[in-house]
Design a protein around this motif. Structure first.
Motif, short mmCIF file in Angstrom:
data_model
loop_
_atom_site.label_atom_id
_atom_site.label_comp_id
_atom_site.label_asym_id
_atom_site.label_seq_id
_atom_site.Cartn_x
_atom_site.Cartn_y
_atom_site.Cartn_z
N LEU A 85 -5.50 3.46 -3.29
CA LEU A 85 -4.68 4.68 -3.35
C LEU A 85 -5.11 5.56 -4.52
N LEU A 89 -7.79 7.68 -2.43
CA LEU A 89 -6.87 8.73 -1.96
C LEU A 89 -6.30 9.59 -3.09
N PHE A 91 -4.27 9.19 -5.60
CA PHE A 91 -2.90 9.08 -6.08
C PHE A 91 -2.92 8.94 -7.60
N VAL A 99 4.23 2.34 -2.37
CA VAL A 99 3.43 2.32 -1.13
C VAL A 99 2.75 0.96 -1.00
N GLN A 102 4.69 -1.78 0.51
CA GLN A 102 4.71 -1.82 1.97
C GLN A 102 3.39 -2.36 2.51
N VAL A 106 1.04 -5.98 5.34
CA VAL A 106 0.23 -5.85 6.55
C VAL A 106 -0.68 -7.06 6.63
N LEU B 103 0.18 -0.76 10.43
CA LEU B 103 0.04 0.30 9.43
C LEU B 103 0.86 1.54 9.79
N VAL B 106 4.14 2.08 7.91
CA VAL B 106 4.20 2.31 6.47
C VAL B 106 4.67 3.75 6.25
N SER B 107 5.66 3.88 5.40
CA SER B 107 6.34 5.16 5.26
C SER B 107 5.99 5.82 3.92
N SER B 108 5.15 6.86 3.99
CA SER B 108 4.81 7.65 2.80
C SER B 108 4.10 8.91 3.26
N LYS B 110 2.85 11.26 1.49
CA LYS B 110 1.63 11.51 0.73
C LYS B 110 0.49 10.64 1.22
N LEU B 111 0.80 9.38 1.51
CA LEU B 111 -0.24 8.48 2.00
C LEU B 111 -0.94 9.06 3.20
N GLN B 114 -2.99 12.32 2.45
CA GLN B 114 -4.21 12.06 1.69
C GLN B 114 -5.24 11.31 2.54
N LEU B 115 -4.74 10.41 3.38
CA LEU B 115 -5.65 9.70 4.28
C LEU B 115 -6.32 10.70 5.22
#
Ligand SMILES: [Mn+2]
Ligand SMILES: [Mn+2]
Ligand SMILES: [Mn+2]
Ligand SMILES: [Mn+2]
Lengths: 222, 222
Positions: A85, A89, A91, A99, A102, A106, B103, B106-108, B110-111, B114-115
């Motif tokens: 991240l 990415l 961050f 994040v 979470q 996985v 995947l 996954v709750s974000s 920003k994630l 940015q991905l």
DNA sequence: AATAAATTTTAGATTTGTCTAAATTTTATT
DNA sequence: AATAAAATTTAGACAAATCTAAAATTTATT
């Protein structure tokens, strides 16, 4: 064997609390997991049933070999994702923990091995914490409080003891990152603050609180 | 508003089944979600309570605007992760779906933004399915069965109707990928197989089954 | 239209992870 | 050693998501 998210979070918490005291108390786990002691007792019994922990009523809980292995796998995933991240990415280090909480659940061996490879097998996460390798081995690096260090010796920031945006802002201000070299010049008894030089620039004074939060290793040569 | 993994999976399933019939039957949902009709009825009532679907007893269920928006957000995540797994982590396309199923929950915000940026805002996933943009918009591209195409016209493979390792192996053998250009040369009535040329190489014959699974667009020029 | 078949819903139970309140055990204090 | 305080466990309850079996409704067939 597959584990639920709740089980994984318990195992991880026991691992971290074990670093401080070999036997982990029910109340400490409840505190760390933001839950009630009664819930902890229930879950700990289930984890004992799954042969991940040793547990004795009223005494406390600790991981057995299987539990330790599982904990290190989860921590490996957590820290690899944090590294991803921040480094892939973009961050900030203060944004990654939630994040990663979470993503660490996985479940895919190939995912984590390919991620590790893509990232270049990093050994430390953005907060300076070691990333367990595939076998669960942790790289060692000194993490001594900057506060206690002898004057004039060259030191390198290896980790931070806190991941808050407030700390990140503070370090940005002082141009300090993981890997930055510093020296302690003076210590002030009045408020416990210290004067340091950052990467050979002009000296600055930092608070006792900040100096306790920054962890360093001693650089031998020079 | 946050939704559980079960809720998200139901919403996604309703979305996909809606493409075929405007009203989705309880049994179809149960089949798609590998669960019992009784469980579906319970969950559908909950989703109606959360104002994500329209539902009438014994009639069927369909997404409302909020449900559609949520479905597209989840599908966006699923397909972006699939793209990441194939293009960044070097997964085969037959290995990504299960991992993306995890995947996608996954709750974000920003994630995922940015991905998306890191990947270069891809518009199609490794199977040729469109990736909804931030607003839920889907790029359009023809996806016509190769089987039905007129002879000699240049065509481009845009999607696959199946994600199995068996299909991937078959396509590897014929050196066909998404984006590959082909022409239909002949059709054989005996077994429904067709002869095609792949990227101007010497002709090969492919089965009726394979020709139905490959989806193409017609290239106008040339 | 009556009956059979298929579909869907309801009722009641189960598992997981949690809670509160009461009971038990351990630890600390008098 | 007795008592108070703290920690922990047990008992019983609840929400989420599922199940099976039975009842209700719709659809198809005679
Ligand atoms: Mn973290
Ligand atoms: Mn970390
Ligand atoms: Mn998929
Ligand atoms: Mn796909």
């Amino acid at each position: 064997m597959l584990y639920t998210i709740a089980e994984e979070n318990y195992i991880k918490s026991v691992y971290h609390l074990q670093q401080q005291s070999a036997l982990v108390a029910t109340n400490h786990l409840a505190e760390a997991l933001q839950t009630q002691p009664a819930s902890v007792t229930d879950m700990v019994k289930k984890l004992m049933g799954k042969k991940l922990v040793h547990y004795e009523r009223y005494k406390g809980v600790r991981l057995n070999a299987a539990g330790k292995k599982l904990a290190l796998q989860i921590i490996r995933k957590h820290r690899l994702w944090e590294y991803f991240l921040v480094n892939t990415l973009e961050f900030g280090w203060d944004e990654v923990h939630e994040v990663a909480e979470q993503l660490e659940h996985v479940s895919s061996a190939k995912l984590i091995e390919q991620l590790d490879r893509f990232l270049g097998h990093p050994r430390f996460d953005p907060h300076g914490d070691p990333i367990p390798d595939k076998e669960g081995k942790l790289a060692f690096r000194q993490r001594l409080p900057l506060l206690d260090q002898p004057h004039l010796k060259w030191l390198e920031i290896t980790a931070v003891g806190d991941e808050s945006p407030a700390l990140l802002e503070m370090l940005g201000h002082h141009r300090i990152q993981l890997g930055t070299r510093v020296r302690v010049l003076r210590s002030f008894s009045f408020d416990g603050s210290i004067e340091i030089s950052v990467a050979d620039q002009k000296p600055v004074t930092i608070s006792n609180q900040l100096a306790k939060t920054l962890l360093v290793k001693i650089i031998d040569h020079d």
